[in-house]
Design a protein around this motif. Structure first.
Motif, PDB file in Angstrom:
ATOM      1  N   ALA A 102      53.118 107.449   6.279  1.00 18.66           N
ATOM      2  CA  ALA A 102      52.665 106.417   5.344  1.00 18.66           C
ATOM      3  C   ALA A 102      51.609 105.370   6.104  1.00 18.66           C
ATOM      4  CB  ALA A 102      53.788 105.461   4.975  1.00 18.66           C
ATOM      5  N   ILE A 103      50.251 105.075   4.963  1.00 21.59           N
ATOM      6  CA  ILE A 103      49.812 104.074   5.480  1.00 21.59           C
ATOM      7  C   ILE A 103      49.781 103.196   4.232  1.00 21.59           C
ATOM      8  CG2 ILE A 103      46.896 103.824   5.165  1.00 21.59           C
ATOM      9  CD1 ILE A 103      48.279 106.222   7.348  1.00 21.59           C
ATOM     10  N   GLY A 104      49.482 101.636   5.130  1.00 22.18           N
ATOM     11  CA  GLY A 104      49.291  99.980   4.872  1.00 22.18           C
ATOM     12  C   GLY A 104      48.163  99.777   4.976  1.00 22.18           C
ATOM     13  N   TRP A 105      47.784  99.192   3.880  1.00 17.04           N
ATOM     14  CA  TRP A 105      46.322  98.404   4.187  1.00 17.04           C
ATOM     15  C   TRP A 105      47.435  96.566   4.468  1.00 17.04           C
ATOM     16  CZ3 TRP A 105      41.446  99.079   5.211  1.00 17.04           C
ATOM     17  CH2 TRP A 105      41.391 100.162   5.079  1.00 17.04           C
ATOM     18  N   PHE A 106      47.057  96.230   5.268  1.00 17.17           N
ATOM     19  CA  PHE A 106      47.196  94.764   5.416  1.00 17.17           C
ATOM     20  C   PHE A 106      45.915  93.841   5.011  1.00 17.17           C
ATOM     21  CE2 PHE A 106      51.680  94.827   6.397  1.00 17.17           C
ATOM     22  CZ  PHE A 106      52.186  96.284   6.125  1.00 17.17           C
ATOM     23  N   ARG A 107      45.536  92.984   5.318  1.00 18.38           N
ATOM     24  CA  ARG A 107      44.771  91.579   5.808  1.00 18.38           C
ATOM     25  C   ARG A 107      44.803  90.337   6.513  1.00 18.38           C
ATOM     26  NH1 ARG A 107      42.940  90.037  -0.230  1.00 18.38           N
ATOM     27  NH2 ARG A 107      44.793  87.931  -0.792  1.00 18.38           N
ATOM     28  N   GLN A 108      44.348  89.998   6.465  1.00 19.56           N
ATOM     29  CA  GLN A 108      44.388  88.106   7.446  1.00 19.56           C
ATOM     30  C   GLN A 108      42.160  87.809   7.526  1.00 19.56           C
ATOM     31  OE1 GLN A 108      45.432  88.344  11.899  1.00 19.56           O
ATOM     32  NE2 GLN A 108      45.945  86.161  11.864  1.00 19.56           N
ATOM     33  N   ALA A 109      42.934  87.056   6.677  1.00 28.64           N
ATOM     34  CA  ALA A 109      41.862  85.799   6.672  1.00 28.64           C
ATOM     35  C   ALA A 109      42.274  84.757   7.983  1.00 28.64           C
ATOM     36  CB  ALA A 109      41.646  84.772   5.519  1.00 28.64           C
ATOM     37  N   PRO A 110      41.095  84.041   7.916  1.00 32.62           N
ATOM     38  CA  PRO A 110      40.661  83.215   8.930  1.00 32.62           C
ATOM     39  C   PRO A 110      41.839  81.806   8.979  1.00 32.62           C
ATOM     40  CG  PRO A 110      38.563  83.159   7.898  1.00 32.62           C
ATOM     41  CD  PRO A 110      39.447  84.173   7.038  1.00 32.62           C
ATOM     42  N   ALA A 111      42.723  81.694   9.962  1.00 32.62           N
ATOM     43  CA  ALA A 111      43.585  80.836   9.901  1.00 32.62           C
ATOM     44  C   ALA A 111      44.990  80.716   8.721  1.00 32.62           C
ATOM     45  CB  ALA A 111      43.167  79.791  10.002  1.00 32.62           C
ATOM     46  N   LYS A 112      45.206  82.066   8.330  1.00 31.60           N
ATOM     47  CA  LYS A 112      46.078  82.768   7.461  1.00 31.60           C
ATOM     48  C   LYS A 112      47.232  83.597   8.748  1.00 31.60           C
ATOM     49  CE  LYS A 112      44.280  80.547   3.310  1.00 31.60           C
ATOM     50  NZ  LYS A 112      44.322  80.829   1.867  1.00 31.60           N
ATOM     51  N   LYS A 113      47.948  83.812   7.924  1.00 26.48           N
ATOM     52  CA  LYS A 113      48.801  85.010   8.676  1.00 26.48           C
ATOM     53  C   LYS A 113      48.721  86.868   8.143  1.00 26.48           C
ATOM     54  CE  LYS A 113      52.940  84.229   7.890  1.00 26.48           C
ATOM     55  NZ  LYS A 113      54.890  83.778   7.963  1.00 26.48           N
ATOM     56  N   ARG A 114      48.434  87.859   8.436  1.00 30.30           N
ATOM     57  CA  ARG A 114      48.889  88.740   7.926  1.00 30.30           C
ATOM     58  C   ARG A 114      48.998  89.138   7.195  1.00 30.30           C
ATOM     59  NH1 ARG A 114      47.629  93.367  12.521  1.00 30.30           N
ATOM     60  NH2 ARG A 114      46.342  92.302  13.231  1.00 30.30           N
ATOM     61  N   GLY A 174      50.284  92.154   3.273  1.00 31.03           N
ATOM     62  CA  GLY A 174      50.615  93.180   2.982  1.00 31.03           C
ATOM     63  C   GLY A 174      49.261  93.231   1.798  1.00 31.03           C
ATOM     64  N   VAL A 175      48.747  94.591   1.435  1.00 31.17           N
ATOM     65  CA  VAL A 175      47.767  94.737   0.588  1.00 31.17           C
ATOM     66  C   VAL A 175      48.097  95.825  -0.189  1.00 31.17           C
ATOM     67  CG1 VAL A 175      44.953  94.738  -0.513  1.00 31.17           C
ATOM     68  CG2 VAL A 175      45.586  93.836   1.681  1.00 31.17           C
ATOM     69  N   ALA A 176      48.578  96.634  -0.294  1.00 32.19           N
ATOM     70  CA  ALA A 176      49.471  98.164  -0.711  1.00 32.19           C
ATOM     71  C   ALA A 176      49.561  98.899   0.039  1.00 32.19           C
ATOM     72  CB  ALA A 176      47.798  98.815  -1.687  1.00 32.19           C
ATOM     73  N   TYR A 177      50.161 100.055  -0.224  1.00 33.72           N
ATOM     74  CA  TYR A 177      51.276 101.006   0.725  1.00 33.72           C
ATOM     75  C   TYR A 177      50.606 102.366  -0.346  1.00 33.72           C
ATOM     76  CZ  TYR A 177      52.095  96.375   1.685  1.00 33.72           C
ATOM     77  OH  TYR A 177      52.439  94.658   1.866  1.00 33.72           O
ATOM     78  N   ILE A 178      50.856 103.557   1.301  1.00 33.56           N
ATOM     79  CA  ILE A 178      51.116 104.600   0.533  1.00 33.56           C
ATOM     80  C   ILE A 178      51.286 105.575   0.943  1.00 33.56           C
ATOM     81  CG2 ILE A 178      48.512 105.584   1.003  1.00 33.56           C
ATOM     82  CD1 ILE A 178      48.388 106.916  -2.111  1.00 33.56           C
ATOM     83  N   HIS A 179      52.265 106.794   0.016  1.00 34.46           N
ATOM     84  CA  HIS A 179      52.681 107.686   1.362  1.00 34.46           C
ATOM     85  C   HIS A 179      52.900 108.948   0.679  1.00 34.46           C
ATOM     86  CE1 HIS A 179      55.317 110.538   3.019  1.00 34.46           C
ATOM     87  NE2 HIS A 179      56.044 109.247   3.647  1.00 34.46           N
ATOM     88  N   ASN A 180      51.544 109.606   2.298  1.00 33.84           N
ATOM     89  CA  ASN A 180      50.757 110.737   2.567  1.00 33.84           C
ATOM     90  C   ASN A 180      51.160 111.973   1.649  1.00 33.84           C
ATOM     91  OD1 ASN A 180      48.232 109.160   2.780  1.00 33.84           O
ATOM     92  ND2 ASN A 180      48.948 109.298   4.399  1.00 33.84           N
ATOM     93  N   SER A 181      52.769 112.105   1.855  1.00 38.68           N
ATOM     94  CA  SER A 181      53.304 113.539   1.575  1.00 38.68           C
ATOM     95  C   SER A 181      53.618 113.501  -0.793  1.00 38.68           C
ATOM     96  CB  SER A 181      54.768 113.645   1.362  1.00 38.68           C
ATOM     97  OG  SER A 181      54.727 113.804   3.236  1.00 38.68           O
ATOM     98  N   ASP A 182      53.646 112.634  -1.613  1.00 38.19           N
ATOM     99  CA  ASP A 182      53.991 112.346  -2.805  1.00 38.19           C
ATOM    100  C   ASP A 182      52.920 111.826  -3.457  1.00 38.19           C
ATOM    101  OD1 ASP A 182      57.132 110.264  -2.512  1.00 38.19           O
ATOM    102  OD2 ASP A 182      55.135 110.363  -2.587  1.00 38.19           O
TER     103      ASP A 182
END
Length: 124
Positions: free
Chosen positions: A32-44, A46-54
């Motif tokens: 599984a792959i997830g995209w996360f982001r972190q803006a200045p002075a903010k906590k990381r 989550g953005v979106a997630y995908i499972h690579n099998s299905d």
């Protein structure tokens, strides 16, 4: 295991970017792959997630309707297409992988490996 994130840059509000995450050193299928982001002075966050099998995916509310996550097994790559970008989308975007799973995780602690991040700046 390596994750190479790329595709960030400067874009005007309303513009688009496509981020790429190229994986190596592990079996892509079954991960599984997830995209996360972190803006200045903010906590990381989550953005979106995908499972690579299905190809199953999940989006955080702010990403629904604007962002699309996709997977290319032949290239061991996951993409994040981001449309209608807003200044509040400015952040360093990271991809992360969890190996040998059947599920999707929304918490950063669930993921085993992380890429180096790519900076997205949305500004006029």
């Amino acid at each position: 295991v390596q994750l190479q994130a790329s595709g960030g840059g400067l874009v005007q509000p309303g513009g688009s970017l496509r981020l790429s995450c190229v994986a190596s050193g592990f079996t892509f299928d079954g991960s599984a792959i997830g995209w996360f982001r972190q803006a200045p002075a903010k906590k990381r966050e989550g953005v979106a997630y995908i499972h690579n099998s299905d190809g199953s995916s999940y989006y955080e509310d702010f990403a629904k309707g604007r962002f699309t996550i996709s997977s290319d097994k032949a290239k061991n790559a996951v993409y994040l297409q981001m449309n209608n970008l807003k200044p509040e989308d400015t952040a360093v975007y990271y991809c992360a992988a969890r190996l040998g799973t059947n599920g999707l995780g929304v918490y950063s602690s669930w993921y085993h490996y992380w890429g180096q991040g790519t900076l997205v700046t949305v500004s006029s």
